[in-house]
Design a protein around this motif. Structure first.
Motif, PDB file in Angstrom:
ATOM      1  N   VAL A  47      33.872  15.354  -8.117  1.00  0.00           N
ATOM      2  CA  VAL A  47      32.498  15.837  -8.267  1.00  0.00           C
ATOM      3  C   VAL A  47      32.499  17.228  -8.903  1.00  0.00           C
ATOM      4  CG1 VAL A  47      30.419  16.566  -7.017  1.00  0.00           C
ATOM      5  CG2 VAL A  47      31.532  14.410  -6.416  1.00  0.00           C
ATOM      6  N   ALA A  48      33.387  18.106  -8.455  1.00  0.00           N
ATOM      7  CA  ALA A  48      33.464  19.454  -9.033  1.00  0.00           C
ATOM      8  C   ALA A  48      33.766  19.385 -10.528  1.00  0.00           C
ATOM      9  CB  ALA A  48      34.529  20.276  -8.303  1.00  0.00           C
ATOM     10  N   ASP A  49      34.680  18.492 -10.907  1.00  0.00           N
ATOM     11  CA  ASP A  49      34.993  18.322 -12.333  1.00  0.00           C
ATOM     12  C   ASP A  49      33.772  17.847 -13.103  1.00  0.00           C
ATOM     13  OD1 ASP A  49      37.603  19.116 -11.825  1.00  0.00           O
ATOM     14  OD2 ASP A  49      38.414  17.068 -11.853  1.00  0.00           O
ATOM     15  N   GLU A  50      33.034  16.889 -12.542  1.00  0.00           N
ATOM     16  CA  GLU A  50      31.827  16.378 -13.207  1.00  0.00           C
ATOM     17  C   GLU A  50      30.748  17.453 -13.311  1.00  0.00           C
ATOM     18  OE1 GLU A  50      30.067  12.376 -13.000  1.00  0.00           O
ATOM     19  OE2 GLU A  50      31.515  12.080 -11.361  1.00  0.00           O
ATOM     20  N   LEU A  51      30.608  18.271 -12.263  1.00  0.00           N
ATOM     21  CA  LEU A  51      29.635  19.365 -12.316  1.00  0.00           C
ATOM     22  C   LEU A  51      29.957  20.302 -13.477  1.00  0.00           C
ATOM     23  CD1 LEU A  51      29.389  20.221  -8.511  1.00  0.00           C
ATOM     24  CD2 LEU A  51      27.608  19.127  -9.894  1.00  0.00           C
ATOM     25  N   SER A  52      31.233  20.618 -13.645  1.00  0.00           N
ATOM     26  CA  SER A  52      31.650  21.490 -14.746  1.00  0.00           C
ATOM     27  C   SER A  52      31.332  20.880 -16.103  1.00  0.00           C
ATOM     28  CB  SER A  52      33.149  21.790 -14.647  1.00  0.00           C
ATOM     29  OG  SER A  52      33.411  22.560 -13.505  1.00  0.00           O
ATOM     30  N   VAL A  53      31.600  19.587 -16.242  1.00  0.00           N
ATOM     31  CA  VAL A  53      31.315  18.885 -17.499  1.00  0.00           C
ATOM     32  C   VAL A  53      29.815  18.902 -17.782  1.00  0.00           C
ATOM     33  CG1 VAL A  53      31.313  16.607 -18.603  1.00  0.00           C
ATOM     34  CG2 VAL A  53      33.385  17.443 -17.476  1.00  0.00           C
ATOM     35  N   GLU A  54      29.010  18.588 -16.778  1.00  0.00           N
ATOM     36  CA  GLU A  54      27.555  18.541 -16.976  1.00  0.00           C
ATOM     37  C   GLU A  54      26.988  19.929 -17.282  1.00  0.00           C
ATOM     38  OE1 GLU A  54      25.484  15.975 -17.428  1.00  0.00           O
ATOM     39  OE2 GLU A  54      27.318  14.787 -17.345  1.00  0.00           O
ATOM     40  N   GLY A  55      27.507  20.954 -16.615  1.00  0.00           N
ATOM     41  CA  GLY A  55      27.051  22.313 -16.908  1.00  0.00           C
ATOM     42  C   GLY A  55      27.346  22.697 -18.349  1.00  0.00           C
ATOM     43  N   LYS A  56      28.549  22.377 -18.790  1.00  0.00           N
ATOM     44  CA  LYS A  56      28.926  22.668 -20.177  1.00  0.00           C
ATOM     45  C   LYS A  56      28.038  21.902 -21.145  1.00  0.00           C
ATOM     46  CE  LYS A  56      32.923  22.933 -23.205  1.00  0.00           C
ATOM     47  NZ  LYS A  56      34.373  22.723 -23.322  1.00  0.00           N
ATOM     48  N   ARG A  57      27.792  20.627 -20.858  1.00  0.00           N
ATOM     49  CA  ARG A  57      26.931  19.795 -21.702  1.00  0.00           C
ATOM     50  C   ARG A  57      25.516  20.360 -21.778  1.00  0.00           C
ATOM     51  NH1 ARG A  57      27.505  14.119 -19.793  1.00  0.00           N
ATOM     52  NH2 ARG A  57      29.487  14.306 -20.879  1.00  0.00           N
ATOM     53  N   ALA A  58      25.061  20.966 -20.676  1.00  0.00           N
ATOM     54  CA  ALA A  58      23.709  21.536 -20.632  1.00  0.00           C
ATOM     55  C   ALA A  58      23.650  22.935 -21.233  1.00  0.00           C
ATOM     56  CB  ALA A  58      23.210  21.563 -19.182  1.00  0.00           C
ATOM     57  N   GLY A  59      24.802  23.454 -21.700  1.00  0.00           N
ATOM     58  CA  GLY A  59      24.812  24.771 -22.309  1.00  0.00           C
ATOM     59  C   GLY A  59      25.108  25.895 -21.339  1.00  0.00           C
ATOM     60  N   SER A  60      25.516  25.555 -20.109  1.00  0.00           N
ATOM     61  CA  SER A  60      25.844  26.559 -19.097  1.00  0.00           C
ATOM     62  C   SER A  60      27.195  26.222 -18.474  1.00  0.00           C
ATOM     63  CB  SER A  60      24.770  26.585 -18.005  1.00  0.00           C
ATOM     64  OG  SER A  60      23.537  26.960 -18.537  1.00  0.00           O
ATOM     65  N   PRO A  61      28.277  26.504 -19.191  1.00  0.00           N
ATOM     66  CA  PRO A  61      29.589  26.154 -18.649  1.00  0.00           C
ATOM     67  C   PRO A  61      29.895  26.919 -17.366  1.00  0.00           C
ATOM     68  CG  PRO A  61      29.820  27.518 -20.597  1.00  0.00           C
ATOM     69  CD  PRO A  61      28.356  27.203 -20.457  1.00  0.00           C
ATOM     70  N   ALA A  62      30.697  26.317 -16.519  1.00  0.00           N
ATOM     71  CA  ALA A  62      31.101  26.981 -15.275  1.00  0.00           C
ATOM     72  C   ALA A  62      31.885  28.244 -15.625  1.00  0.00           C
ATOM     73  CB  ALA A  62      31.946  26.042 -14.422  1.00  0.00           C
ATOM     74  N   PHE A  63      31.545  29.323 -14.966  1.00  0.00           N
ATOM     75  CA  PHE A  63      32.240  30.594 -15.144  1.00  0.00           C
ATOM     76  C   PHE A  63      33.600  30.541 -14.456  1.00  0.00           C
ATOM     77  CE2 PHE A  63      32.926  34.917 -13.290  1.00  0.00           C
ATOM     78  CZ  PHE A  63      33.225  35.581 -14.474  1.00  0.00           C
ATOM     79  N   ARG A  64      33.624  29.898 -13.281  1.00  0.00           N
ATOM     80  CA  ARG A  64      34.844  29.816 -12.495  1.00  0.00           C
ATOM     81  C   ARG A  64      34.713  28.686 -11.479  1.00  0.00           C
ATOM     82  NH1 ARG A  64      36.124  35.318  -9.864  1.00  0.00           N
ATOM     83  NH2 ARG A  64      36.144  35.730 -12.072  1.00  0.00           N
ATOM     84  N   THR A  65      35.846  28.046 -11.185  1.00  0.00           N
ATOM     85  CA  THR A  65      35.926  27.050 -10.119  1.00  0.00           C
ATOM     86  C   THR A  65      37.093  27.447  -9.232  1.00  0.00           C
ATOM     87  OG1 THR A  65      35.070  25.308 -11.549  1.00  0.00           O
ATOM     88  CG2 THR A  65      36.247  24.596  -9.586  1.00  0.00           C
TER      89      THR A  65
END
Length: 131
Positions: A63-81
């Motif tokens: 789920v954490a990996d998918e959240l990162s992918v979706e954030g990047k796709r939406a133009g807001s990549p994860a800053f840190r995990t």
């Protein structure tokens, strides 16, 4: 928009839209008790906190990996995990939004919702693509 690292970021969707997207994804991936808190008036660090419980370390990591992918796709990549050694707590930081995925007993122990008890809760809109 500039993130905490001083880097320019693109904002294809606003924070509230991304909050809904991320919270729905967590629910769609069988995270339980997904809670969204609006901490804009309470925190100088972020605007929204999302908390959910996972069923296993493997599911939470996925789920954490998918959240990162979706954030990047939406133009807001994860800053840190970041996660603890046993993946019982995973944090995905999108700067304005911080997502906490917990194993249920860890969630109870850290009680993020209690920490932000004054924060308004936001209802997660239903998935428009659900059958």
């Amino acid at each position: 928009m500039v993130n905490r690292a001083g880097q320019m970021t693109s904002t294809n969707c606003d924070s509230r839209e991304l909050v809904s997207l991320l919270a729905r994804l967590m629910e769609d991936r069988h995270c339980s008790d997904v809670t969204v808190m609006d901490v804009r008036d309470l925190s100088q660090v972020c605007d929204y906190v999302i908390v959910g419980s996972g069923t296993s370390d493997r599911q939470m990591k996925s789920v954490a990996d998918e959240l990162s992918v979706e954030g990047k796709r939406a133009g807001s990549p994860a800053f840190r995990t970041h996660s603890d050694a046993h993946h019982t707590w995973i944090v995905v930081d999108f700067v304005d939004i911080v997502v906490h995925l917990f194993e249920p007993s860890r969630r109870a122990y850290y009680d993020i919702e209690g920490l932000w008890s004054d924060a308004p809760r936001i209802e997660i809109p239903p998935n428009p693509h659900a059958a």
